[in-house]
Each structure stands twice: as C-alpha cells, then as structure tokens.
Scaffold this motif. Structure first.
Motif, mmCIF file in Angstrom:
data_model
loop_
_atom_site.group_PDB
_atom_site.id
_atom_site.type_symbol
_atom_site.label_atom_id
_atom_site.label_comp_id
_atom_site.label_asym_id
_atom_site.label_seq_id
_atom_site.Cartn_x
_atom_site.Cartn_y
_atom_site.Cartn_z
ATOM 1 N N ALA A 1 1.027 -1.384 0.168
ATOM 2 C CA ALA A 1 -0.319 -0.587 0.198
ATOM 3 C C ALA A 1 0.641 0.613 0.248
ATOM 4 O O ALA A 1 0.840 2.397 -0.796
ATOM 5 C CB ALA A 1 -1.116 0.200 1.361
ATOM 6 N N ALA A 2 1.465 1.464 0.615
ATOM 7 C CA ALA A 2 2.868 1.979 0.892
ATOM 8 C C ALA A 2 3.567 2.619 -0.283
ATOM 9 O O ALA A 2 3.583 3.586 -1.774
ATOM 10 C CB ALA A 2 3.795 2.384 1.839
ATOM 11 N N GLY A 3 3.611 1.230 -0.983
ATOM 12 C CA GLY A 3 4.387 1.582 -2.319
ATOM 13 C C GLY A 3 3.316 2.649 -3.465
ATOM 14 O O GLY A 3 3.786 2.973 -4.395
ATOM 15 N N ASP A 4 2.344 1.518 -3.096
ATOM 16 C CA ASP A 4 1.239 2.544 -4.668
ATOM 17 C C ASP A 4 1.101 4.087 -4.140
ATOM 18 O O ASP A 4 1.355 4.687 -5.099
ATOM 19 C CB ASP A 4 -0.249 1.553 -4.066
ATOM 20 N N ALA A 5 1.166 4.163 -2.407
ATOM 21 C CA ALA A 5 1.082 5.363 -2.527
ATOM 22 C C ALA A 5 2.085 6.281 -3.132
ATOM 23 O O ALA A 5 2.193 7.725 -3.597
ATOM 24 C CB ALA A 5 0.687 5.855 -1.112
ATOM 25 N N ILE A 6 3.457 5.761 -3.260
ATOM 26 C CA ILE A 6 4.464 6.700 -4.175
ATOM 27 C C ILE A 6 4.464 6.809 -5.435
ATOM 28 O O ILE A 6 4.470 7.430 -5.805
ATOM 29 C CB ILE A 6 5.542 5.264 -3.400
ATOM 30 N N ALA A 7 4.173 5.494 -5.946
ATOM 31 C CA ALA A 7 4.180 5.302 -7.267
ATOM 32 C C ALA A 7 3.315 6.526 -7.879
ATOM 33 O O ALA A 7 3.249 7.160 -9.128
ATOM 34 C CB ALA A 7 3.911 4.319 -7.947
ATOM 35 N N VAL A 8 2.075 6.248 -7.320
ATOM 36 C CA VAL A 8 1.158 7.215 -8.010
ATOM 37 C C VAL A 8 1.349 8.814 -7.741
ATOM 38 O O VAL A 8 0.484 9.382 -8.813
ATOM 39 C CB VAL A 8 -0.100 7.182 -7.040
ATOM 40 N N THR A 9 2.681 9.149 -7.466
ATOM 41 C CA THR A 9 3.306 10.231 -7.393
ATOM 42 C C THR A 9 3.981 10.994 -8.925
ATOM 43 O O THR A 9 3.860 12.138 -9.120
ATOM 44 C CB THR A 9 4.050 10.515 -6.426
ATOM 45 N N VAL A 10 4.606 9.740 -8.995
ATOM 46 C CA VAL A 10 5.253 10.078 -10.522
ATOM 47 C C VAL A 10 4.128 10.081 -11.917
ATOM 48 O O VAL A 10 3.074 9.191 -11.672
ATOM 49 C CB VAL A 10 5.618 8.146 -11.080
ATOM 50 N N PRO A 11 3.716 11.350 -12.762
ATOM 51 C CA PRO A 11 3.209 11.673 -13.300
ATOM 52 C C PRO A 11 2.900 10.693 -14.024
ATOM 53 O O PRO A 11 1.593 10.550 -15.439
ATOM 54 C CB PRO A 11 3.523 12.673 -14.428
ATOM 55 N N ARG A 12 4.064 9.883 -14.610
ATOM 56 C CA ARG A 12 2.948 8.501 -15.821
ATOM 57 C C ARG A 12 3.136 6.979 -15.276
ATOM 58 O O ARG A 12 4.582 6.967 -15.244
ATOM 59 C CB ARG A 12 4.528 8.580 -16.922
#
Length: 470
Positions: A315-326
């Motif tokens: 879940a923490a990884g998802d929160a990080i990945a979603v900050t990448v514009p693409r």
C-alpha cells in the motif's frame, strides 16, 4: 493569423506529431496568446511535456532554412513573430519510418514534435522568431539523427527552392534516407528480471536491443548512485517486477526490514528517477492492500486497508508510485508463473501421494504471469490513461481448496483427497509468524476490459500451465 480560434489538436500521418491551434486574442494594440498552458493542453491531448528549457531562434531573412534534425528529446514549437514552412520526417524505427508531414506555422499554431522525428524550418517572412520548449538539457553524449534537406525520397516541396537559400555546410552534407539508421525506441528497463513476472516479460518482449533486463546483482536499488546510474533520458519505461513477497516472513523483525527496503525504499528510488526524467513507471501491486472484508470484487478506487506488514508495504508502494506523473499500477493476486507457487506445490503433493489440507475461506482468482505481462504491454502500446488497473486472470472466483482440487483432478488424482479447512484451522499448529490474509481477494476487471484487453480464463489456463510446467 486568425484571432479567436479555440484550442484544438490535429493529428498528422506521423504518430505522435500533433499540430495545435492556439487561441490568439488581438485588437488594434496587438495580440496575446497562451503559448504554453499545461492544464489546457494536456486536457486537449498534448503529452505532459515537462519542459526544462525554453529556446528562441530568430531569423531576419526570408528563406532561412535549417534541418532536418532529429533530437533525442520532445519539442513544442510555436512562433512569436513571422511565418514558417515546417517539414517533419519520421526517422524512428518502425512502419512509419520516412513518413513526411509539412505545414505552415504562424503565431496561432504550434506543433508537438516527439523525439526521433526529424524537423526542418524555412522562414517565409522577415524577422521571424520561433520558440521551442524541450524536455531535456543538451548533452554531448546525446545521439542525434539527420536527413538531407534535398532527399529525393522525402521529396519535400520547399516553398523557396533550396538552390535559392543559404544552407549551412553541415545541412548540405547530411545523408539521404537510404543511408539513415532508424532511431530505436526509447529503452525499457525491467527490474527484477529473474522473478516470475520478469521471466514472463522476457518471454513476451524478447531480446530487442532497447529492452534491458536487470537483477539485484546488476542493478542495486539500494545504491545511492541510482539517479546517475544511467542516462535516464534515453529510457521511456521502467517496469518494476521486483518485490519482496514472503508474506509470513515479513512479520519477523528481519523480514519487516527487508520488505520495506524492497517494496518501499527501492521503489522510491525508481519513482524519483521516473518523475525527474519523464519516464513511465509500471509498478505491480497486490490484493493484500485490502483487508478482504468487502463482499463484492474490489475496484481500483476502493480504499486500501492492509492487514499485515507485506500488505502495508505494498500500500505504501502504491502511494509512492501514484506520485509519478506517468504511472501504471497493476494490482494483481495469486500469481502463478515460472518458479515456486501454489499450483506447483499442489501438483507435487498429488504426485507424491500426499492428501493436503487447504483453506476454503479465502476466495480469489489465479493470475498467470503471461496475463500480467500482456496487460502491461497492452497498456503501454495503447497509451492508456495512467492510473491503477486490476489485472488477474478471468473466470469464476474460487477458494484455494477449490483450486487444489482442480489441480488434483487435472493431474489424474482424486480431488476428494484435498480436505478443506478454515484459515484458523490451517495455521493453528504453525509455530512461526503468520501474516493475516484477506478473505476476499477478487478484483474487478471491468476497467482493464474497457481498454480492449481480453484476459484468459484462469481455469482454462490452469490445465495448460500444468501440462507445460509440471
């Protein structure tokens, strides 16, 4: 120049080369336009350029001609004053190599030029100034490609013949199309190539020169040198197929540290590189981000509520990945591929004459790694909207006990040898730490289906997988 036009895009025969009409407002005092307006232009279909440099080229004489140059970055070209004839030639590897597009530009038009498309300009009015945004800094290590302005195959119909204009010696000496080496696609980096998904991606993508497979030994995400480990502007996509998946061990002190290091800290390094360099990040997530308490299948926008350490790190990884514009976050479950997995274990137990106890109060779908690999490639090739996508194999959800019985039956054994038990019963005598599991791991597949991808039925694929792998 026309006043009052609405912002609009026009496709060209060259993929990714797009002409934009720009709204220009004017009166007797002069005119005004929004030369670059990210929110509106991205909404109109312009890729999120992420410019790092703004250049102006001024030409005081009619007929000034430059090109044909293909740079290793994207450009957004418009005019401040004057009028130009532009010519673009696709110099990228692929079926549109050599395709030509020409048009005139004035201050009310702009064009997005993707990297690898050769561009040339000829001024049609004196005191012409064109402005261009680029999404990378000039580098002496960058690779360019060139085409001769007079190439007979491209056959560009220049408004002012080339023998009547001033050309640089370099532009005169550029090669003809037959001698131009096509520019390969931007590189794809696959992290975790030795894992189940990494091997499936290798099987789908092969050994093309622009695809790079890495393992922990060849690319250490814990290294402080990750931001400078490569010329990242040469990469278009990073697929993160690396993960810590020992869900029970993650509940120990050492396991917790390792799970966070791989699933969060390592991903953070990739996300920073992707965001800083305009790279698309593909990250693989898990059903363990949910607590399994929902009665229906989980949709992409359901709130996460992980039960154990592994789920918390995902879940923490998802929160990080979603900050990448693409970004594409591929949420999956019950993965089966080349390597150790539940199906292989059940097949071995069946052949050894062992009658297992298997839990029947956890329900979901198997996901064969070939389906995940196909989904990733599909989304990338389609240029689908960025975001989260559930990806599992299709078909009727089943419990682990149901799947074990299927394996026994397909292997020619009596499925009644599998005894169904509750999760609590199964782990009652386990001495070590046990991670809590979501009771419902079924993921809703409507969103990925709306992109046109048909996922294989898990039950059908199970038979084929057993035949080919055990």
């Amino acid at each position: 120049m026309e006043f009052g036009k609405k912002l609009a895009r026009t496709e060209t025969p060259i993929p990714g080369l797009v002409v934009f009409d720009l709204p220009v407002h004017g009166d007797s005092r002069g005119w005004f336009k929004e030369n670059w307006q990210r929110e509106k232009m991205v909404a109109a279909g312009l890729p999120d350029l992420g410019p790092v440099q703004n250049n102006i080229s001024f030409n005081d004489a009619v007929g000034t001609t430059r090109g044909i140059h293909a740079e290793p970055w994207d450009k957004f070209v418009s005019l401040a004053t004057g009028r130009i004839f532009g010519a673009w030639v696709d110099l990228r590897e692929g079926p549109t190599f050599g395709t030509v597009f020409t048009t005139e530009l004035d201050p009310s038009k702009a064009i997005f030029v993707p990297c690898g498309v050769g561009n040339a300009y000829q001024t049609l009015e004196p005191n012409t100034a064109y402005v261009y945004l680029v999404n990378d800094h000039w580098s002496p290590n960058a690779e360019y490609s060139f085409l001769n302005l007079a190439d007979e195959t491209a056959a560009i119909d220049w408004p002012i013949p080339l023998d009547q204009v001033e050309l640089s010696d370099k532009d005169k000496k550029h090669p003809r199309l037959a001698d131009v080496s096509p520019i390969p696609p931007k590189k794809i980096l696959i992290v975790g190539a030795n894992g189940q998904l990494g091997r499936a991606l290798h099987a789908e993508l092969g050994d093309e020169s622009h695809i790079e497979y890495t393992t922990r030994e060849t690319f250490d995400l814990a290294s402080p040198d990750v931001p400078t480990a490569r010329r990242w502007r040469d990469y278009g996509t990073i697929i993160n197929a690396a993960a810590y998946t020992a869900v029970d061990t993650a509940e120990t002190a050492d396991g917790r540290r390792d799970a966070w290091a791989t699933n969060v800290t390592g991903l953070t390094a990739l996300a920073r590189v992707a965001a800083d360099n305009g790279i698309t990040l593909v990250h693989v997530s898990s059903d363990y981000v949910f607590d399994g308490g929902k009665q229906e299948a989980y949709a992409e926008d359901d709130p996460v509520c992980p039960l154990g350490v592994y789920g918390q790190t995902k879940a923490a990884g998802d929160a990080i990945a979603v900050t990448v514009p693409r970004h594409y976050i591929i949420r999956t479950s019950w993965v089966i591929g080349e390597g150790n997995n539940f199906v292989r274990t059940m097949a071995a137990l069946a052949d050894r004459g062992i009658d297992p106890k298997v839990v029947d109060d956890q329900v979901g779908r198997l996901t064969f790694t070939a389906d995940i690999a196909r989904a990733i490639i599909h989304l990338l090739n389609l240029g689908a909207e960025y975001g989260v996508y559930n990806v599992t194999s299709a078909g009727t959800p089943a419990s682990w006990a149901d799947i074990a019985r299927e394996v026994y039956l397909l292997k020619g054994h009596d499925p009644a040898r599998v005894t169904a038990v509750s999760t609590a019963e199964y782990y009652a005598d386990v001495a070590g730490p046990v991670s809590p599991r979501p009771a419902n791991s079924t993921l809703d597949l409507r969103k990925i289906g709306e992109t046109g991808l048909v996922l294989g039925d898990a039950h059908v694929q199970l038979a084929g997988w057993l035949k080919n792998n055990v």
